[in-house]
Motif scaffolding. Structure first.
Motif, PDB file in Angstrom:
ATOM      1  N   PRO A  18       0.495  -0.774  -4.621  1.00 57.69           N
ATOM      2  CA  PRO A  18       0.723  -1.583  -3.421  1.00 57.69           C
ATOM      3  C   PRO A  18      -0.513  -2.347  -2.964  1.00 57.69           C
ATOM      4  N   MET A  28       6.095  -4.819   7.088  1.00 56.57           N
ATOM      5  CA  MET A  28       7.067  -4.119   6.245  1.00 56.57           C
ATOM      6  C   MET A  28       8.450  -4.741   6.410  1.00 56.57           C
ATOM      7  N   THR A  29       9.255  -4.565   5.384  1.00 58.73           N
ATOM      8  CA  THR A  29      10.610  -5.108   5.401  1.00 58.73           C
ATOM      9  C   THR A  29      11.501  -4.244   6.287  1.00 58.73           C
ATOM     10  N   GLN A  32      12.332  -1.053   4.438  1.00 56.35           N
ATOM     11  CA  GLN A  32      11.230  -0.093   4.480  1.00 56.35           C
ATOM     12  C   GLN A  32      11.182   0.594   5.841  1.00 56.35           C
ATOM     13  N   TYR A  35      14.067   3.208   6.243  1.00 52.43           N
ATOM     14  CA  TYR A  35      13.856   4.414   5.443  1.00 52.43           C
ATOM     15  C   TYR A  35      12.656   5.204   5.953  1.00 52.43           C
ATOM     16  N   LEU A  36      11.598   4.499   6.319  1.00 56.16           N
ATOM     17  CA  LEU A  36      10.398   5.166   6.818  1.00 56.16           C
ATOM     18  C   LEU A  36      10.685   5.887   8.130  1.00 56.16           C
ATOM     19  N   LYS A  53       3.612  -4.049   4.394  1.00 56.84           N
ATOM     20  CA  LYS A  53       4.469  -3.666   3.263  1.00 56.84           C
ATOM     21  C   LYS A  53       3.779  -2.637   2.378  1.00 56.84           C
ATOM     22  N   ALA A  56       3.332   0.725   4.230  1.00 60.83           N
ATOM     23  CA  ALA A  56       4.640   1.372   4.372  1.00 60.83           C
ATOM     24  C   ALA A  56       5.056   2.009   3.053  1.00 60.83           C
ATOM     25  N   SER A  57       4.821   1.320   1.955  1.00 64.73           N
ATOM     26  CA  SER A  57       5.171   1.864   0.648  1.00 64.73           C
ATOM     27  C   SER A  57       4.407   3.151   0.376  1.00 64.73           C
ATOM     28  N   ILE A  60       5.792   5.899   2.612  1.00 62.22           N
ATOM     29  CA  ILE A  60       7.081   6.350   2.087  1.00 62.22           C
ATOM     30  C   ILE A  60       6.859   7.321   0.934  1.00 62.22           C
ATOM     31  N   ASP A  61       5.983   6.968   0.017  1.00 59.07           N
ATOM     32  CA  ASP A  61       5.682   7.854  -1.114  1.00 59.07           C
ATOM     33  C   ASP A  61       5.181   9.210  -0.617  1.00 59.07           C
ATOM     34  N   GLN A  64       8.038  11.129   1.092  1.00 63.20           N
ATOM     35  CA  GLN A  64       9.009  11.602   0.103  1.00 63.20           C
ATOM     36  C   GLN A  64       8.497  12.880  -0.554  1.00 63.20           C
TER      37      GLN A  64
END
Length: 73
Positions: A18, A28-29, A32, A35-36, A53, A56-57, A60-61, A64
């Protein structure tokens, strides 16, 4: 003749860092954010709606991993 069409290799850059995204510093979208927010609630963490973005990615990782969501094992 080599096949340089990126669509022929759709997963060749699927794991791009990222930090290397050209649009990583954009907000971020919506997907995203949605889900976040879900992951943050499950992990008991505050949701930060100001992330980029790329950030946020990464978050999220991390979430998760923490929640066990998104695992394919």
């Amino acid at each position: 003749m080599s096949d340089d069409n990126p669509k022929s290799h759709p997963y060749s850059n699927a794991e791009k860092d990222p930090d290397d995204w050209t649009t990583g510093d954009e907000p971020m979208t919506g997907a995203q954010a949605s889900y976040l927010k879900t992951l943050s609630e499950e992990a008991g963490e505050a949701f930060d709606d100001t992330l980029t973005k790329a950030d946020a990615s990464k978050k999220i990782d991390s979430l998760q991993e923490q929640t066990g969501r998104g695992k394919t094992d």
